[in-house]
Design a protein around this motif. Structure first.
Motif, PDB file in Angstrom:
ATOM      1  N   LEU A 286       2.551   6.044 -10.831  1.00 26.75           N
ATOM      2  CA  LEU A 286       3.812   6.317 -11.531  1.00 26.75           C
ATOM      3  C   LEU A 286       4.959   5.491 -10.953  1.00 26.75           C
ATOM      4  N   ILE A 287       5.026   5.404  -9.639  1.00 29.62           N
ATOM      5  CA  ILE A 287       6.127   4.672  -9.002  1.00 29.62           C
ATOM      6  C   ILE A 287       6.056   3.189  -9.342  1.00 29.62           C
TER       7      ILE A 287
ATOM      8  N   THR B  34       5.625   2.432  -2.076  1.00 28.19           N
ATOM      9  CA  THR B  34       4.407   1.702  -2.480  1.00 28.19           C
ATOM     10  C   THR B  34       4.418   0.245  -2.055  1.00 28.19           C
ATOM     11  N   GLY B  35       5.506  -0.235  -1.484  1.00 24.50           N
ATOM     12  CA  GLY B  35       5.625  -1.645  -1.163  1.00 24.50           C
ATOM     13  C   GLY B  35       6.230  -2.446  -2.290  1.00 24.50           C
TER      14      GLY B  35
ATOM     15  N   ALA C 261       0.852  -1.190   0.000  1.00 20.15           N
ATOM     16  CA  ALA C 261       0.000   0.000   0.000  1.00 20.15           C
ATOM     17  C   ALA C 261       0.883   1.234   0.000  1.00 20.15           C
ATOM     18  N   TYR C 262       0.312   2.338  -0.450  1.00 21.04           N
ATOM     19  CA  TYR C 262       1.037   3.601  -0.376  1.00 21.04           C
ATOM     20  C   TYR C 262       0.322   4.525   0.606  1.00 21.04           C
ATOM     21  N   ALA C 263       1.078   5.413   1.219  1.00 23.46           N
ATOM     22  CA  ALA C 263       0.514   6.333   2.199  1.00 23.46           C
ATOM     23  C   ALA C 263      -0.369   7.367   1.523  1.00 23.46           C
ATOM     24  N   ALA C 264      -1.260   7.951   2.297  1.00 24.98           N
ATOM     25  CA  ALA C 264      -2.202   8.923   1.750  1.00 24.98           C
ATOM     26  C   ALA C 264      -1.490  10.097   1.094  1.00 24.98           C
ATOM     27  N   GLU C 265      -0.350  10.516   1.678  1.00 25.30           N
ATOM     28  CA  GLU C 265       0.351  11.661   1.106  1.00 25.30           C
ATOM     29  C   GLU C 265       1.005  11.356  -0.235  1.00 25.30           C
ATOM     30  N   VAL C 266       1.165  10.076  -0.543  1.00 26.09           N
ATOM     31  CA  VAL C 266       1.740   9.699  -1.847  1.00 26.09           C
ATOM     32  C   VAL C 266       0.739   9.983  -2.955  1.00 26.09           C
ATOM     33  N   GLY C 267      -0.487   9.567  -2.757  1.00 24.50           N
ATOM     34  CA  GLY C 267      -1.540   9.847  -3.718  1.00 24.50           C
ATOM     35  C   GLY C 267      -1.604   8.857  -4.866  1.00 24.50           C
ATOM     36  N   PHE C 268      -2.763   8.853  -5.527  1.00 27.11           N
ATOM     37  CA  PHE C 268      -3.031   7.896  -6.601  1.00 27.11           C
ATOM     38  C   PHE C 268      -2.062   8.060  -7.770  1.00 27.11           C
TER      39      PHE C 268
END
Length: 256
Positions: A142-143, A187-188, A130-137
């Motif tokens: 992209l990552i 993002t894991g 999972a990615y953190a909320a501050e990373v965003g969709f």
């Protein structure tokens, strides 16, 4: 000596088992790290990330050697689709491969819960990325695309007949290790739709915390990144003359 080609059943079973191994050992190492941290209260550091990356590397190396000569050892729907999109794999076999990979990922995730126990595995996230909320969709997509681009680019490189023979498992495992080191903290580093889906679905079935809103970011990023990586290598190799890519089964089974 009977050297007949593998049957469709053998190839699909190989993909199922190979992806199950990948998830059980790779994603399982992440879940196990969470279980240990729960008891020790040790902060997550590069040491833990390195061990998780190493687990992924070793299971990929072993699995590619074990089943590469049977199914090509895709163990990743993004790889399968990229190979088909560039004419290196028949589209008619894609649905079966992807279904086998997802089924294997679910089986591997169930193995994590059976090994660590439902409560412990659930508390550690069950290997879900999972990615953190501050990373965003957008950034998360992209990552994952960047990580999968690099992975598939390397996979296509080792399938090239001009590549050094016998090093494909190490090359693929090593690049996954390297990608996880930088992408993992954000993002894991799923870089594999099946690896993402298996723990996600099993954790959701067990009542764990999962984010359905993040699922499209992983799938879009990984399939798009994989396709772009395949196209980039194909264009680069073609600039040296005729691109000489082995069939996936032959190349991964011998050079891998």
């Amino acid at each position: 000596m009977n050297d007949s080609p593998p049957s469709s059943f053998q190839k699909l079973l190989s993909e199922l088992l190979g992806t199950a191994f990948l998830v059980y050992v790779g994603a399982g190492s992440a879940a196990a790290t969470g279980v240990i941290a729960t008891g020790s209260h040790a902060p997550f550091s590069m040491a833990q990330l390195g061990m998780i990356s190493f687990a992924f590397m070793l299971v990929i190396v072993g699995t590619v050697y074990a089943i590469g000569h049977i199914s090509g050892a895709h163990i990743n729907p993004a790889v399968t689709v990229a190979l088909a999109a560039t004419g290196r794999f028949p589209w008619r076999e894609v649905p079966g491969y992807v279904a086998a990979q997802v089924a294997g990922a679910v089986a591997g995730a169930l193995g994590i819960f059976a090994t660590l126990g439902p409560a412990a595995a659930g508390a550690a996230g069950g290997g879900v990325t999972a990615y953190a909320a501050e990373v965003g969709f957008a950034r998360g997509t992209l990552i994952e695309a960047i990580g999968t681009f690099i992975l598939v680019f390397v996979v296509f490189g080792v399938l090239d007949r001009r590549a050094a023979a016998g090093w494909a498992p190490m090359a693929i495992g090593s690049i996954v290790f390297a990608i996880i080191v930088i992408v993992g903290p954000v993002t894991g580093a799923a870089i594999n739709p099946a690896r993402y889906a298996g723990p996600f679905l099993v954790n959701a079935a067990w009542g764990g915390a999962v984010s359905w809103g993040q699922l499209p970011a992983y799938f879009i990023g990984e399939f798009a990144g994989g396709l772009l990586g395949a196209l980039a290598y194909t264009a680069l190799a073609a600039s040296r003359g005729r691109t000489k890519l082995e069939s996936t089964t032959t190349a991964v089974g011998t050079a891998s």
